[in-house]
Design a protein around this motif. Sequence first.
Motif, PDB file in Angstrom:
ATOM      1  N   MET A  37       0.860  -1.183   0.000  1.00 49.99           N
ATOM      2  CA  MET A  37       0.000   0.000   0.000  1.00 49.99           C
ATOM      3  C   MET A  37       0.890   1.225   0.000  1.00 49.99           C
ATOM      4  O   MET A  37       1.465   1.579   1.020  1.00 49.99           O
ATOM      5  CB  MET A  37      -0.874   0.002   1.261  1.00 49.99           C
ATOM      6  CG  MET A  37      -1.945  -1.049   1.259  1.00 49.99           C
ATOM      7  SD  MET A  37      -3.532  -0.360   0.809  1.00 49.99           S
ATOM      8  CE  MET A  37      -3.912   0.577   2.283  1.00 49.99           C
ATOM      9  N   ASP A  78       1.057   2.162  -6.384  1.00 50.53           N
ATOM     10  CA  ASP A  78       1.027   1.092  -5.376  1.00 50.53           C
ATOM     11  C   ASP A  78       2.034  -0.012  -5.692  1.00 50.53           C
ATOM     12  O   ASP A  78       2.570  -0.097  -6.809  1.00 50.53           O
ATOM     13  CB  ASP A  78      -0.396   0.542  -5.187  1.00 50.53           C
ATOM     14  CG  ASP A  78      -0.903  -0.165  -6.424  1.00 50.53           C
ATOM     15  OD1 ASP A  78      -0.128  -0.305  -7.381  1.00 50.53           O
ATOM     16  OD2 ASP A  78      -2.076  -0.563  -6.423  1.00 50.53           O
ATOM     17  N   ASP A  80      -9.787  -4.593   5.886  1.00 45.80           N
ATOM     18  CA  ASP A  80      -9.119  -3.290   5.904  1.00 45.80           C
ATOM     19  C   ASP A  80      -8.663  -2.935   7.312  1.00 45.80           C
ATOM     20  O   ASP A  80      -7.560  -2.425   7.522  1.00 45.80           O
ATOM     21  CB  ASP A  80     -10.079  -2.206   5.397  1.00 45.80           C
ATOM     22  CG  ASP A  80     -10.297  -2.314   3.904  1.00 45.80           C
ATOM     23  OD1 ASP A  80      -9.432  -2.902   3.231  1.00 45.80           O
ATOM     24  OD2 ASP A  80     -11.326  -1.828   3.424  1.00 45.80           O
ATOM     25  N   HIS A 131      -5.714  -4.873   8.184  1.00 46.02           N
ATOM     26  CA  HIS A 131      -4.537  -4.338   7.492  1.00 46.02           C
ATOM     27  C   HIS A 131      -3.978  -3.142   8.255  1.00 46.02           C
ATOM     28  O   HIS A 131      -2.775  -3.051   8.506  1.00 46.02           O
ATOM     29  CB  HIS A 131      -4.934  -3.945   6.076  1.00 46.02           C
ATOM     30  CG  HIS A 131      -3.836  -3.293   5.324  1.00 46.02           C
ATOM     31  ND1 HIS A 131      -3.726  -1.930   5.209  1.00 46.02           N
ATOM     32  CD2 HIS A 131      -2.781  -3.819   4.674  1.00 46.02           C
ATOM     33  CE1 HIS A 131      -2.643  -1.643   4.518  1.00 46.02           C
ATOM     34  NE2 HIS A 131      -2.053  -2.779   4.172  1.00 46.02           N
TER      35      HIS A 131
END
Lengths: 228, 512
Positions: A54, A59, B286, B289
């Motif tokens: 990320m 990316d 998410d 993460h």
Amino acid sequence: MRVLVVEDEKRLAENVARALRENAGYAVDVAGDGEEGLYLAESSNYDLMVLDLMLPKLDGPSLLDRYRKKGHATPVLVLTARDEKENVVRLLNAGADDYVSKPFDLGEFLARAKALVRRGKGQRSPVLSVADLQLNTIERTVKRGQKEIALVPMEYRVLEYLAHRPRAVISKSELLEHLYDYNWEKFSNVIEVYISGLRRKIDSNYAVKLIHTVRGHGYVLRPERERT
Amino acid sequence: MTAGSWLQIEPAASSARAKRTIAQRLLATLRREARPTGRPFSLAGRIIASVIVCQLVLTAALTTVAVLYARLELGRGFDAALNGWAANTLAAVRYTETEVPDLLFDPSLIPPSSNSRHPDLFEIRRSNGELLARSAGPLPVEVKEGATYGNFVLNGIPYRAIVLRQVPVLDREENISVPARVTVIYAASRVGLHERLVQLGVSVAGVGLLLLFIVSAVAAWRVRRGLEPLRELAGLAGAISVLNWEFRPPAEASMARELAPLTSAIETVLDRLQQSFRQQRDFTSDAAHELKTSVAIVKSTLQSLLQQPRPEHEYRAGLESMLEDCGRLEDLLGRMLRLARIEQWAENGMNHKLGTTEVTSTCEAAISRIQALAEARNIQIELIAPREVHLQADPEDLEVIWVNLLENAVQYSPPGSKVAIHVESNGGGTACVSVQDSGSGIPEEQLPHVFQRFYRGDPSRSRATGGFGLGLAICEAMVTAYGGQIRAANRDGQGTEMRVQLPIKRYELSSV
């Protein structure tokens, strides 16, 4: 060895870079986003790229894709927080060589990084040997025969780089490029200083000389008797 | 005969009142009150029960009509036969061969009785009423004047009688100019007639019941076959799980008019479920993460400190940076929890009592909380509130919305620029607050996503400023929980506008 770390979490990048410098003795460049990472990766020769997925601007997967499409062979170690199987498979198939999932163990990370560097140079064993010279890349120790040889860090790094590709002629500029990160002013006579130091410690007391100068080209690490 | 009497053809035996008859059970199945507290029942059973009841009614009606009609026809025939028997009896009356012929009854001429068990009765009287002849016993009835037929019961046996009044007695003698007249009464037992009617009724009903049995069996089979797509549908729906969302209704089920609404309802529900499940999974992934990254930072700092002995100042610096990272982690957790809590509200209806809040003051409070960040980025925040706007809301909730919107605006505005927050009321029951920044705007393709959790249009900036992509998601969740709307729009190259509309009075949905 010179490593590029592409990671936008500043603190994580610092920690990774510090570990690579202190524990493996590598020169480390850090890029904070994908575009900078790709620029650096293409403008210098790295022995390893550590890539976060990320990233701002560009990316990780796109960076990897573009980097590999241009034919660069530098091993890439991916840092990922998404370790689902499909994701890992996609990464490896996109040209990554290995991955560690966050939060990773720094020791494991270093071991994988070193293994990738070795493999990138065509070496399998962590102990590199040329004739009776043995270089343990894990403990960062050097032996000739049974005798331990103490080297200053920079000498070790020069020797390690030469030992990863024995019998290959390595130019001074290549050594400079792989031993220093871009924050360093590079002077080629520095290399000569380290080479002479290495010669004194490794070759002076032995009949078989290992470090040789190829005039106009660079240096080579090989047993003397092979010379014709 | 009515359906009811047929249905009770087998009355509950005195021994077991509780043991209900088949028909009663069928009726009970038909009637809904028969299942008091959600007793399971069968659709096929209901359909078959309906078929059986219809068939029963049909059989009963058919039998009734057949019996009535037969009684009418048989009655007519019986009357005709009665007439014949009376005439035959009359034939037994003859004239004597004397000078003055007299009437004579010759019993040998009487025809055999129509019914052997209950012999026929007769009586012959002269025109002056004098009895000429009669059967074994007297007839108990006085046959009414003028009536031809009459019924009576003798010793419990029903009889029907015919009266032939003043009929002339004819004979072979040709010399009788004026024949003598007699009255003949003839009665025959109606038992045979009854028996035949009962036989008819029983056979019609028997055939009807046989048909009922066959039709019920066929109906049961057909219904079972007909409900097959339903079972198949249930099987398919039952196979759905979080691992397998596939639902392909069989062609038969989607073609059946009765099942089409069910099929499409299942499909719709599944779609919605799958979507929300996917959202939830994305959110979890998410969130994981983000958390993993934050933990990775702390862990790597710790390991890096432990790798080799270090001077004290390095340890101190490491600990300080870890403290900072923990703060970040805390912030992330706080935001995630807040988001989860708001959603819970929205689902269950807000359960806390809402007073009236002045919007402008909550904006001021939000501005003061964001002031430090704004000053660090050299951004001026301007509040434009021409008049007070009151809203039914918790002031802290409103502040959360404004803080997140302002934080976002400040992060996306270039240093030295201005962020404006407008408060107005459109008078139509809606309060409107908009936050405008002077940034570069949001690319059009990203506009629909800005309220998604963990969405970062340009990760570099929000990451760098410590954002997680949760601020706007929190705003949206909160605004939605209050029954309002939030929209993001670009202001023609002058930055972005976030517009929040909130109803001034919140309807108490939760109390409904």
